[in-house]
Design a protein around this motif. Structure first.
Motif, mmCIF file in Angstrom:
data_model
loop_
_atom_site.group_PDB
_atom_site.id
_atom_site.type_symbol
_atom_site.label_atom_id
_atom_site.label_comp_id
_atom_site.label_asym_id
_atom_site.label_seq_id
_atom_site.Cartn_x
_atom_site.Cartn_y
_atom_site.Cartn_z
ATOM 1 N N LEU A 14 85.054 89.110 66.811
ATOM 2 C CA LEU A 14 86.343 89.115 66.133
ATOM 3 C C LEU A 14 86.673 90.506 65.597
ATOM 4 C CD1 LEU A 14 86.040 85.833 64.005
ATOM 5 C CD2 LEU A 14 87.169 86.110 66.217
ATOM 6 N N THR A 15 87.958 90.763 65.427
ATOM 7 C CA THR A 15 88.378 92.016 64.796
ATOM 8 C C THR A 15 87.945 92.015 63.328
ATOM 9 O OG1 THR A 15 90.526 91.131 64.099
ATOM 10 C CG2 THR A 15 90.414 92.147 66.295
ATOM 11 N N GLU A 16 87.842 93.201 62.758
ATOM 12 C CA GLU A 16 87.416 93.301 61.354
ATOM 13 C C GLU A 16 88.365 92.553 60.423
ATOM 14 O OE1 GLU A 16 86.792 97.310 60.187
ATOM 15 O OE2 GLU A 16 85.241 97.694 61.706
ATOM 16 N N ASN A 17 89.654 92.605 60.711
ATOM 17 C CA ASN A 17 90.627 91.903 59.859
ATOM 18 C C ASN A 17 90.381 90.399 59.864
ATOM 19 O OD1 ASN A 17 91.903 94.250 59.154
ATOM 20 N ND2 ASN A 17 93.544 94.065 60.679
ATOM 21 N N LEU A 18 90.071 89.847 61.045
ATOM 22 C CA LEU A 18 89.845 88.400 61.124
ATOM 23 C C LEU A 18 88.516 88.012 60.495
ATOM 24 C CD1 LEU A 18 91.248 87.485 64.661
ATOM 25 C CD2 LEU A 18 92.261 87.031 62.419
ATOM 26 N N ILE A 19 87.502 88.871 60.627
ATOM 27 C CA ILE A 19 86.222 88.588 59.952
ATOM 28 C C ILE A 19 86.449 88.480 58.449
ATOM 29 C CG2 ILE A 19 83.919 89.493 59.421
ATOM 30 C CD1 ILE A 19 83.952 90.838 62.207
ATOM 31 N N ALA A 20 87.247 89.386 57.932
ATOM 32 C CA ALA A 20 87.558 89.343 56.493
ATOM 33 C C ALA A 20 88.352 88.092 56.135
ATOM 34 C CB ALA A 20 88.337 90.602 56.107
ATOM 35 N N GLU A 21 89.260 87.698 57.001
ATOM 36 C CA GLU A 21 90.109 86.529 56.733
ATOM 37 C C GLU A 21 89.310 85.227 56.791
ATOM 38 O OE1 GLU A 21 94.239 84.469 58.458
ATOM 39 O OE2 GLU A 21 93.636 86.487 59.128
ATOM 40 N N PHE A 22 88.391 85.121 57.779
ATOM 41 C CA PHE A 22 87.635 83.870 57.962
ATOM 42 C C PHE A 22 86.370 83.835 57.111
ATOM 43 C CE2 PHE A 22 89.385 84.032 62.552
ATOM 44 C CZ PHE A 22 90.571 83.465 62.149
ATOM 45 N N GLY A 23 85.828 84.998 56.829
ATOM 46 C CA GLY A 23 84.568 85.030 56.088
ATOM 47 C C GLY A 23 83.353 84.971 56.981
ATOM 48 N N PHE A 24 83.529 85.051 58.269
ATOM 49 C CA PHE A 24 82.393 85.072 59.211
ATOM 50 C C PHE A 24 82.867 85.657 60.540
ATOM 51 C CE2 PHE A 24 84.299 80.788 59.429
ATOM 52 C CZ PHE A 24 84.643 80.708 60.777
ATOM 53 N N ASP A 25 81.918 86.032 61.362
ATOM 54 C CA ASP A 25 82.179 86.554 62.709
ATOM 55 C C ASP A 25 81.686 85.537 63.729
ATOM 56 O OD1 ASP A 25 82.925 88.220 64.765
ATOM 57 O OD2 ASP A 25 81.270 89.635 64.510
ATOM 58 N N MET A 26 82.131 85.641 64.950
ATOM 59 C CA MET A 26 81.615 84.821 66.053
ATOM 60 C C MET A 26 81.972 85.506 67.359
ATOM 61 S SD MET A 26 84.289 81.614 65.946
ATOM 62 C CE MET A 26 85.995 81.865 65.478
ATOM 63 N N LYS A 27 81.322 85.083 68.421
ATOM 64 C CA LYS A 27 81.595 85.633 69.739
ATOM 65 C C LYS A 27 82.794 84.919 70.363
ATOM 66 C CE LYS A 27 76.782 86.846 70.671
ATOM 67 N NZ LYS A 27 77.001 88.263 70.386
#
Length: 472
Positions: free
Chosen positions: A217-230
């Protein structure tokens, strides 16, 4: 947080996010979020609401966090042929016009002036439908050439959502084949066709196959969701994902039953022969470079429209019950007549067709619905006959997958008409195929054979036998 894998499956009438995990060798599904989809009118064209759909995808992802689920990966599939053109700043140049829009009227014939129909088929192997991407692009070139001149990137609908998630542009193989612009043998964009139509080939991205890990995920979405994923590419063409879920395909014809009915077989090479052209079969890409040799038939769209025309007074189950009460009504229509693609009123269009063909006109809701179901079965029966003629063999079974497989009456109609065993299920075939593609990409499942074995043991499939003919 519990580990899971997310499938985003968006069809013409609804979308859903489904979380899944493996438990004791079985695939478990959990619907996280469901939302409506549909065509809206913008600037005198029928369009999709992509901004709203992406907002719904994000809403579903956030629900995972609230449910204490931790997605390891996500895959997106949608319908085929429709696309987004981006400018040099990666902004969409137009509304996302839907395939049911009339802008492609007459475009197929215009393309044939530049490229012989036979050559187009023998190179791409794709069924001729007036809304294929090639005709949509040619319509833009003819009517709004300035748009194509400004275009820097071509992304199909799931490609665009993947770009919004990752910032990375790619065209996925199964959906790309539906454009009628991919060579069936090289499996790449056919530059000769694009050059002949004077469409800039530089706007198309590299084609990636299902099971490709596109990125995170983009950095903005990681911040929005609170987690990363493939973000992993499944077969992004929903039918491509659905066919993965057919448990056994050796002696089986499949029908992916939803807004459209896709009827065909899985094959390991394209069949680009004159008879397949004459019968208008397609060779769409599948997982592991398998081919979905099928015919695209008007599906439950007709009954969906009839339900809408009756102001949703009847549920689908109630319409089926009304059909059971109809006696002696046998009128049918050609479900693939273009008049049924986006009529003003589906009920009136069916009635007009029956009147014009000197058949009894359906007036009651039960008669209208029976006319549709009988007509669908007639088209299925014809397609099966053509498949068996091309393959010079009989197929013993039919497997109906997708939401339409829940219609027990239609399943029985198919069994009675074809005199074949009909298997119904799995229902969430597309989401299941999406999920197992991710699991294969991550090494959790070894290959398609193991995936189908797991699917066979994980989900109920119901059997329908032809009704015995009683003789006196």
């Amino acid at each position: 947080m519990k580990k899971c894998y997310l499938a985003v499956d968006i069809g013409a009438s609804s979308g859903r996010l489904i979380a899944s995990h493996l438990e004791d060798g079985l695939l478990k599904l959990n619907e996280i979020h469901r939302f409506k989809n549909g065509i809206v009118q913008k600037d005198n064209q029928f369009c999709w609401e992509l901004d709203r759909l992406f907002a719904e995808i994000k809403k579903g992802i956030k629900k995972c966090r609230d449910m204490d689920l931790k997605p390891e990966s996500i895959g997106i599939d949608t319908w085929a042929v429709d696309f987004v053109l981006l400018d040099e700043y990666d902004n969409p140049l137009t509304n996302s016009v839907a395939y049911r829009d009339s802008r492609t009227d007459g475009m197929m014939e215009e393309v044939f002036k530049s490229i012989m129909k036979e050559r187009l088929y023998f190179e791409t192997g794709i069924q001729f439908q007036k809304f294929n991407t090639i005709y949509q692009l040619y319509s833009i070139k003819q009517k709004n050439p300035e748009i194509l001149e400004k275009a820097k990137s071509f992304l199909m609908i799931p490609d665009y959502f993947n770009y919004l998630l990752t910032g990375k542009k790619a065209n996925e193989y199964t959906n790309a084949t539906s454009t009628q612009l991919v060579n069936a043998f090289t499996k790449k964009w056919d530059h000769e066709i694009l050059d002949q139509l004077e469409i800039n080939k530089e706007i198309f991205q590299e084609i990636h196959t299902p099971k490709t890990v596109l990125g995170n995920l983009t950095e903005n979405l990681i911040a929005e969701f609170g987690f990363d994923m493939k973000v992993i590419l499944p077969a992004t063409h929903d039918t491509g994902s659905a066919v993965i879920s057919v448990p056994e395909l050796e002696e089986t014809i499949y029908i992916s039953s939803g807004t459209w009915s896709l009827i065909g077989v899985e094959n390991h090479f394209p069949i680009c022969i004159t008879k397949a052209l004459d019968y208008n079969f397609t060779n769409e890409g599948g997982i592991d470079y398998r081919y979905r040799f099928l015919k695209n038939i008007m599906g439950l769209w007709m009954i969906q429209e009839v339900k809408r025309n009756y102001h949703d007074h009847y549920s689908f189950a109630e319409l089926v019950d009304l059909v059971r009460q109809v006696q002696g009504f046998t009128s049918t229509v050609n479900v693939d007549d273009p008049r049924f693609l986006k009529p003003e009123n589906m009920i009136e269009e069916i009635q007009s067709y029956c009147q014009e063909t000197n058949q009894a006109v359906p007036y009651t809701p039960g008669e209208v619905a029976k006319c549709i179901f009988d007509s669908l079965v007639c088209s299925y029966q014809q397609a099966i006959t053509e498949i068996e003629e091309i393959f010079e063999r009989n197929f013993e079974k039919i497997n109906v997958i997708g939401g339409g497989c829940q219609n027990k009456m239609l399943n029985q109609f198919i069994a009675d008409a074809t005199k074949k065993e009909v298997y119904a299920g799995p229902i969430e075939a597309t989401a299941i195929g999406n999920i197992v593609s991710q699991l294969m990409a991550l090494g959790e499942i070894e290959d398609i054979n193991e995936a189908r074995t797991i699917i066979k043991h994980s989900f109920e499939v119901k059997k329908f036998l032809p009704t015995p003919i009683i003789t006196h």
